[in-house]
Design a protein around this motif. Structure first.
Motif, short mmCIF file in Angstrom:
data_model
loop_
_atom_site.label_atom_id
_atom_site.label_comp_id
_atom_site.label_asym_id
_atom_site.label_seq_id
_atom_site.Cartn_x
_atom_site.Cartn_y
_atom_site.Cartn_z
N GLU A 69 44.37 -37.51 -39.65
CA GLU A 69 44.84 -37.25 -38.30
C GLU A 69 43.73 -37.55 -37.29
OE1 GLU A 69 47.29 -33.56 -37.05
OE2 GLU A 69 45.20 -33.11 -36.49
N TRP A 70 44.03 -38.42 -36.35
CA TRP A 70 43.10 -38.71 -35.25
C TRP A 70 43.67 -38.09 -33.98
CZ3 TRP A 70 38.32 -40.75 -34.67
CH2 TRP A 70 37.76 -41.45 -35.75
N ARG A 71 42.84 -37.29 -33.32
CA ARG A 71 43.28 -36.65 -32.08
C ARG A 71 42.25 -36.84 -30.98
NH1 ARG A 71 47.58 -33.29 -31.65
NH2 ARG A 71 48.69 -32.80 -33.60
N ARG A 72 42.74 -36.98 -29.77
CA ARG A 72 41.89 -36.98 -28.59
C ARG A 72 41.69 -35.52 -28.22
NH1 ARG A 72 41.49 -40.38 -23.84
NH2 ARG A 72 39.84 -39.43 -22.55
N THR A 73 40.44 -35.11 -28.05
CA THR A 73 40.18 -33.68 -27.82
C THR A 73 40.17 -33.30 -26.34
OG1 THR A 73 37.79 -34.10 -27.91
CG2 THR A 73 38.88 -33.44 -29.95
N ASP A 74 40.21 -34.30 -25.47
CA ASP A 74 40.17 -33.98 -24.03
C ASP A 74 41.07 -34.95 -23.25
OD1 ASP A 74 38.53 -36.06 -24.78
OD2 ASP A 74 37.06 -35.67 -23.22
N PRO A 75 42.36 -34.65 -23.10
CA PRO A 75 43.07 -33.47 -23.58
C PRO A 75 43.52 -33.65 -25.03
CG PRO A 75 44.55 -34.86 -22.34
CD PRO A 75 43.21 -35.52 -22.29
N GLU A 76 44.09 -32.61 -25.61
CA GLU A 76 44.55 -32.64 -27.00
C GLU A 76 45.74 -33.59 -27.11
OE1 GLU A 76 44.50 -31.39 -31.06
OE2 GLU A 76 43.07 -31.08 -29.43
N ARG A 120 40.75 -49.14 -22.43
CA ARG A 120 40.95 -48.82 -21.01
C ARG A 120 39.86 -47.87 -20.54
NH1 ARG A 120 47.33 -47.11 -21.84
NH2 ARG A 120 48.08 -49.14 -22.57
N ALA A 121 39.68 -47.81 -19.23
CA ALA A 121 38.67 -46.93 -18.67
C ALA A 121 38.96 -45.47 -19.01
CB ALA A 121 38.59 -47.11 -17.15
N GLU A 122 40.25 -45.11 -19.05
CA GLU A 122 40.64 -43.72 -19.33
C GLU A 122 40.51 -43.36 -20.81
OE1 GLU A 122 44.48 -46.11 -18.49
OE2 GLU A 122 42.44 -45.95 -17.70
N ASP A 123 40.17 -44.31 -21.67
CA ASP A 123 39.96 -44.02 -23.10
C ASP A 123 38.63 -43.33 -23.36
OD1 ASP A 123 42.40 -45.07 -23.90
OD2 ASP A 123 41.59 -47.08 -24.18
N LYS A 124 37.78 -43.29 -22.36
CA LYS A 124 36.49 -42.60 -22.49
C LYS A 124 36.72 -41.13 -22.83
CE LYS A 124 32.54 -41.32 -19.56
NZ LYS A 124 31.94 -41.49 -18.20
N GLY A 125 35.99 -40.61 -23.84
CA GLY A 125 36.15 -39.21 -24.22
C GLY A 125 35.84 -38.98 -25.70
#
Length: 305
Positions: A69-76, A120-125
């Motif tokens: 499972e791969w999750r973005r932590t900010d936001p979840e 994308r720029a918003e992929d930062k995190g």
């Protein structure tokens, strides 16, 4: 210590011995788990490129009941899921559909890395890779620290200029790099003439044709606005101008076309006045001439009579 004591105290009871043995085995498996390897540090990648988020394990895990499972932590946010022996693209959050991919043929070898396309720029995190295998689990965190971007844009329409007027050639820069760290060059492309150079927070022109006739807008530079003001336009200023921006290994450019050179309204008014003045002067000369001719005839008649 308590577990060990209970273990030795119940060795004489076969049933208690077996149950304690199973309990201890499961406990150790859960406690130990396995260690996932991530990147050595934060990731930096160019805008629009593909970046691999590393996640792997040295030991071979059973593919049965394996879940990644791969999750973005900010936001979840669920980025991607591997379950029941296949990728579950339908479970992805919409922003990552067709952009996030497993290396499916490598999963059985312990490679759970994720490839993220069209960055994308918003992929930062921060992103978390969690792996579950039977009673074991492990996780590692991957950070995309920066998305390198250098986008240069200008007006799509050509600029109509008149001789003697001032015009503005648009150039807008969108970058993760502070404007003061950029190098911006304005050139006239056909003749390959450098019109103006912005470097080390200073703008200057070395070409005689443009000295004291070109400038940037200092108050707009912090906003990424590197538009050029061209003053007192001349007929030879007609052509294509390029705004080229450099930032380390990155570079981008945009062009502006100056065309339809002609006379400005003020020039036309002066010309009309000149023509009008010339016409008035010519008319006055004609009147004076005619009058002098008439006076000559009158005097001649007087003397003959």
């Amino acid at each position: 210590m308590t577990i060990c004591f209970a273990y030795f105290c119940n060795m004489l009871d076969p049933k208690m011995y077996l149950s304690n043995f199973v309990f201890i085995s499961v406990l150790l498996m859960i406690a130990d788990g396995f260690t996932l390897r991530g990147p050595s540090g934060p990731l930096v990648a160019p805008l629009g490129s593909s970046v691999v988020l590393p996640c792997s394990v040295d030991e071979l895990l059973s593919v049965e009941s394996l879940e990644v499972e791969w999750r973005r932590t900010d936001p979840e946010t669920l980025v991607h899921l591997y379950q029941d022996g296949e990728s579950r693209a339908e479970s992805q959050q919409q922003d990552y559909q067709d952009r996030a991919h497993f290396f499916t043929d490598q999963i059985q070898h312990g490679n759970f890395s994720l490839r993220l396309d069209n960055l994308r720029a918003e992929d930062k995190g921060e992103y978390t890779c969690r792996v579950y295998s039977q009673q074991e689990s492990g996780e590692t965190v991957v950070q995309i620290k920066d998305v390198e971007r250098l986008l240069v844009s200008s007006s799509d329409r050509s600029i109509s200029a008149s001789v003697g007027e001032d015009v503005t050639l648009n150039c807008s820069v969108d970058s993760h790099i502070p404007p003061g760290d950029l190098e911006v060059s304005w050139k006239k492309t056909v003749e390959d003439i450098q019109v103006l150079l912005y470097q080390d927070n200073e703008a200057h022109s070395s070409n005689e044709r443009y000295i004291d006739r070109v400038e940037l807008f200092p108050a707009e530079i912090p906003k990424g606005n590197f538009s050029l003001r061209l003053k007192s336009v001349r007929t030879e200023d007609k052509g294509v101008y390029m705004c080229q921006v450099f930032a380390g290994d990155l570079s981008a450019n945009a062009t502006v076309t100056v065309e339809q050179m002609g006379f400005s309204v003020s020039h036309i008014m002066v010309l009309i006045l000149c023509i009008a003045a010339s016409g008035s002067a010519l008319l006055l000369c004609c009147l004076i001439y005619c009058r002098s001719q008439n006076e000559g005839v009158f005097l001649k008649l007087c003397f003959t009579s």
